[in-house]
Scaffold this motif. Structure first.
Motif, PDB file in Angstrom:
ATOM      1  N   GLY A 224       0.834  -1.195   0.000  1.00 19.82           N
ATOM      2  CA  GLY A 224       0.000   0.000   0.000  1.00 19.82           C
ATOM      3  C   GLY A 224       0.875   1.254   0.000  1.00 19.82           C
ATOM      4  N   THR A 225       0.215   2.405   0.239  1.00 19.75           N
ATOM      5  CA  THR A 225       0.962   3.668   0.126  1.00 19.75           C
ATOM      6  C   THR A 225       1.466   4.172   1.488  1.00 19.75           C
ATOM      7  N   GLU A 226       1.190   3.388   2.533  1.00 18.44           N
ATOM      8  CA  GLU A 226       1.552   3.841   3.886  1.00 18.44           C
ATOM      9  C   GLU A 226       3.070   3.900   4.094  1.00 18.44           C
ATOM     10  N   SER A 227       3.774   2.851   3.610  1.00 19.60           N
ATOM     11  CA  SER A 227       5.228   2.808   3.866  1.00 19.60           C
ATOM     12  C   SER A 227       6.006   3.234   2.627  1.00 19.60           C
ATOM     13  N   GLU A 228       7.168   3.835   2.860  1.00 24.47           N
ATOM     14  CA  GLU A 228       8.066   4.218   1.765  1.00 24.47           C
ATOM     15  C   GLU A 228       8.681   2.964   1.162  1.00 24.47           C
ATOM     16  N   PRO A 229       8.777   2.860  -0.171  1.00 23.65           N
ATOM     17  CA  PRO A 229       9.433   1.682  -0.758  1.00 23.65           C
ATOM     18  C   PRO A 229      10.877   1.543  -0.286  1.00 23.65           C
ATOM     19  N   LYS A 230      11.285   0.309   0.024  1.00 25.07           N
ATOM     20  CA  LYS A 230      12.693   0.070   0.380  1.00 25.07           C
ATOM     21  C   LYS A 230      13.465  -0.215  -0.906  1.00 25.07           C
ATOM     22  N   ILE A 231      14.456   0.621  -1.184  1.00 26.48           N
ATOM     23  CA  ILE A 231      15.214   0.486  -2.441  1.00 26.48           C
ATOM     24  C   ILE A 231      16.703   0.616  -2.138  1.00 26.48           C
ATOM     25  N   THR A 232      17.522  -0.294  -2.682  1.00 27.45           N
ATOM     26  CA  THR A 232      18.973  -0.087  -2.631  1.00 27.45           C
ATOM     27  C   THR A 232      19.455   0.049  -4.067  1.00 27.45           C
ATOM     28  N   SER A 233      20.613   0.692  -4.232  1.00 25.81           N
ATOM     29  CA  SER A 233      21.082   0.789  -5.613  1.00 25.81           C
ATOM     30  C   SER A 233      22.363  -0.003  -5.793  1.00 25.81           C
ATOM     31  N   ALA A 234      22.532  -0.523  -7.006  1.00 21.17           N
ATOM     32  CA  ALA A 234      23.702  -1.320  -7.366  1.00 21.17           C
ATOM     33  C   ALA A 234      24.207  -0.762  -8.696  1.00 21.17           C
ATOM     34  N   PRO A 235      25.507  -1.013  -9.012  1.00 23.76           N
ATOM     35  CA  PRO A 235      26.025  -0.468 -10.279  1.00 23.76           C
ATOM     36  C   PRO A 235      25.269  -1.026 -11.482  1.00 23.76           C
ATOM     37  N   LEU A 236      25.141  -0.189 -12.503  1.00 24.94           N
ATOM     38  CA  LEU A 236      24.489  -0.599 -13.749  1.00 24.94           C
ATOM     39  C   LEU A 236      25.342  -1.683 -14.419  1.00 24.94           C
ATOM     40  N   PRO A 237      24.768  -2.877 -14.733  1.00 27.57           N
ATOM     41  CA  PRO A 237      25.579  -3.907 -15.393  1.00 27.57           C
ATOM     42  C   PRO A 237      26.026  -3.449 -16.788  1.00 27.57           C
ATOM     43  N   LYS A 238      27.168  -4.001 -17.245  1.00 27.46           N
ATOM     44  CA  LYS A 238      27.679  -3.649 -18.576  1.00 27.46           C
ATOM     45  C   LYS A 238      26.649  -4.062 -19.643  1.00 27.46           C
ATOM     46  N   ASP A 239      26.475  -3.211 -20.635  1.00 33.06           N
ATOM     47  CA  ASP A 239      25.589  -3.458 -21.781  1.00 33.06           C
ATOM     48  C   ASP A 239      24.103  -3.527 -21.407  1.00 33.06           C
ATOM     49  N   ASP A 240      23.753  -3.045 -20.222  1.00 31.97           N
ATOM     50  CA  ASP A 240      22.338  -3.013 -19.833  1.00 31.97           C
ATOM     51  C   ASP A 240      21.625  -2.001 -20.734  1.00 31.97           C
ATOM     52  N   PRO A 241      20.542  -2.412 -21.422  1.00 31.97           N
ATOM     53  CA  PRO A 241      19.890  -1.445 -22.304  1.00 31.97           C
ATOM     54  C   PRO A 241      19.232  -0.312 -21.518  1.00 31.97           C
ATOM     55  N   MET A 242      19.306   0.903 -22.040  1.00 26.17           N
ATOM     56  CA  MET A 242      18.744   2.061 -21.333  1.00 26.17           C
ATOM     57  C   MET A 242      17.251   2.210 -21.601  1.00 26.17           C
ATOM     58  N   ARG A 243      16.823   1.856 -22.814  1.00 26.64           N
ATOM     59  CA  ARG A 243      15.392   1.993 -23.122  1.00 26.64           C
ATOM     60  C   ARG A 243      14.911   0.775 -23.896  1.00 26.64           C
ATOM     61  N   ARG A 244      13.752   0.308 -23.569  1.00 24.14           N
ATOM     62  CA  ARG A 244      13.155  -0.844 -24.244  1.00 24.14           C
ATOM     63  C   ARG A 244      11.666  -0.606 -24.360  1.00 24.14           C
ATOM     64  N   GLN A 245      11.184  -0.543 -25.565  1.00 21.44           N
ATOM     65  CA  GLN A 245       9.740  -0.401 -25.754  1.00 21.44           C
ATOM     66  C   GLN A 245       9.386  -0.929 -27.138  1.00 21.44           C
ATOM     67  N   PRO A 246       8.469  -1.894 -27.200  1.00 17.13           N
ATOM     68  CA  PRO A 246       8.146  -2.444 -28.522  1.00 17.13           C
ATOM     69  C   PRO A 246       7.246  -1.512 -29.321  1.00 17.13           C
ATOM     70  N   ASP A 247       7.497  -1.462 -30.615  1.00 17.23           N
ATOM     71  CA  ASP A 247       6.518  -0.904 -31.536  1.00 17.23           C
ATOM     72  C   ASP A 247       5.703  -2.108 -32.011  1.00 17.23           C
ATOM     73  N   ILE A 248       4.413  -2.128 -31.705  1.00 21.97           N
ATOM     74  CA  ILE A 248       3.610  -3.320 -32.043  1.00 21.97           C
ATOM     75  C   ILE A 248       2.640  -3.070 -33.211  1.00 21.97           C
ATOM     76  N   THR A 249       2.968  -2.051 -34.011  1.00 24.48           N
ATOM     77  CA  THR A 249       2.104  -1.746 -35.165  1.00 24.48           C
ATOM     78  C   THR A 249       1.927  -2.980 -36.053  1.00 24.48           C
ATOM     79  N   LYS A 250       3.039  -3.707 -36.279  1.00 29.97           N
ATOM     80  CA  LYS A 250       2.966  -4.862 -37.189  1.00 29.97           C
ATOM     81  C   LYS A 250       2.052  -5.947 -36.606  1.00 29.97           C
ATOM     82  N   ALA A 251       2.183  -6.223 -35.308  1.00 29.53           N
ATOM     83  CA  ALA A 251       1.325  -7.248 -34.680  1.00 29.53           C
ATOM     84  C   ALA A 251      -0.143  -6.829 -34.761  1.00 29.53           C
ATOM     85  N   LYS A 252      -0.403  -5.539 -34.587  1.00 29.54           N
ATOM     86  CA  LYS A 252      -1.789  -5.045 -34.655  1.00 29.54           C
ATOM     87  C   LYS A 252      -2.351  -5.276 -36.055  1.00 29.54           C
TER      88      LYS A 252
END
Ligand SMILES: NC(=O)c1ccc[n+]([C@@H]2O[C@H](COP(=O)([O-])OP(=O)(O)OC[C@H]3O[C@@H](n4cnc5c(N)ncnc54)[C@H](O)[C@@H]3O)[C@@H](O)[C@H]2O)c1
Length: 326
Positions: A271-299
């Motif tokens: 729920g919204t009562e508690s703050e999310p617990k988050i830790t950060s770790a280094p970004l892995p090598k070659d981790d993609p920055m953006r991913r979003q499908p264009d699904i026009t063809k499937a449509k």
């Protein structure tokens, strides 16, 4: 509605995996006679334990072997080649198994189809990783990708790309009906809790009231497709006559930053009562920055688009994890 696979004989490799087991369920519900193959490298027997029908047969085998080692006189109308480790920790733990199953096994299975039923249909589980760390956004099927050929993710990315090439060779040279689905991040019940994929990792941490690990500043984006939506797209792709030889993106175009994702998962559990617990770790090598499908063809080609909202899909997945042994 008539069953779309009535009396069709179907082979599913990777049947004990997350997607393979859902595909088996859907094919059985559509009247198919299904043979599943798996060697349990990353899969789980429990994913198939609920299946009681005699329309399902299971073969425990490594599909990197020649097919005559595990298939005897069988003829299939469809082969869905879904065997492969699918998450970075698993494909990095099993690098040779990964590149072999996407290339050598693809060749073996296509050769088998060519020799036993050249009119059959072959569906290859490709991936959005074929786009690498994309320079075009969102990604359309016509984009050739931006992939490191010799990096920590290459055993997966590049072997999936070669798998696509092999499908193309069998389609163009040997006239075998091949279809490639480029699957974008999919989640849902039965996804492995420990394979390092973002949704199960965040859910398992949040359920234990532990911090969710976010790589880098969490501004990188992902899009998440609920498993039932994906499976429906795959069934349509395999049946649509105009999809012969085609490559089609399937995924949910809704885009979320990783940090936003962590907050949504935390809220869905606490729920919204508690703050999310988050830790950060280094970004892995070659981790993609953006991913979003264009699904026009499937449509256009399949009349398909995802129906399940991220919050609803999360609820179902969290329910599964609450009862799973994690
Ligand atoms: N889940 C996703 O978001 C996603 C995204 C893109 C592509 N894919 C692709 O979809 C397919 C299924 O992925 P998943 O998420 O269900 O992964 P998963 O690990 O749950 O399932 C893969 C299955 O393949 C089996 N397998 C691996 N190598 C094998 C071999 N040599 N012989 C027999 N069985 C073998 C594993 O034991 C496992 O049961 C994979 O090809 C994956 O690359 C999945």
């Amino acid at each position: 509605m008539p069953e779309r696979f009535s009396d069709k004989k179907v082979l599913v490799t990777g049947a004990a995996g997350f997607l393979g087991s859902h595909l088996v369920d859907a094919l059985l519900a559509e009247g198919a006679q299904v043979t599943g193959v798996d060697n349990f490298l990353t899969g789980n027997k429990n994913n198939l334990a609920h299946i009681k029908t005699e329309n399902f047969a299971f073969i425990e085998a490594d599909v990197n072997q020649p097919t005559d080692q595990y298939l005897k006189n069988q003829i299939f109308d469809f082969i869905f080649h879904f065997a492969s480790p699918a998450s970075p920790p698993y494909y990095q733990q099993f690098p040779r198994e990964t590149y072999l199953v996407n290339t050598v096994a693809t060749d073996h299975l296509l050769n088998f189809l060519k020799e036993t039923n050249p009119n059959g249909t072959f569906v290859f589980a490709g991936t959005s990783e074929a786009y690498g760390d994309p320079q075009e956004h969102p990604q359309q099927e016509t984009y050739w990708g931006h992939v490191n050929p010799n990096g920590p993710r290459s055993m997966y990315d590049e072997s999936k790309r070669l798998g696509e090439t092999i499908c193309g060779v069998f389609y163009r040279t040997f006239k075998i009906d091949t279809r490639i689905v480029r699957i974008f991040n999919t989640y849902g019940p039965r996804i492995d809790a420990h394979d390092g994929r973002i949704i199960p990792s965040f859910i398992t941490a949040a359920l234990k009231n532990e911090p969710m690990e976010v790589y880098g500043d969490g501004s990188q984006t992902r899009s998440y497709c609920y498993v039932s939506d994906l499976i429906e797209g795959i069934l349509r792709l395999s049946l649509e006559p105009k999809a012969k030889g085609e490559t089609v993106n399937l995924g949910n175009p809704g885009e979320f930053s990783v940090l936003e994702t962590a907050k949504i998962v935390w809220e869905a559990i606490h729920g919204t009562e508690s703050e999310p617990k988050i830790t950060s770790a280094p970004l892995p090598k070659d981790d993609p920055m953006r991913r979003q499908p264009d699904i026009t063809k499937a449509k256009q080609l399949l009349g398909w688009e995802p129906k399940i909202d991220f919050h609803d899909g999360l609820k179902k997945t969290i329910e599964y994890f609450r009862h799973a042994d994690i």
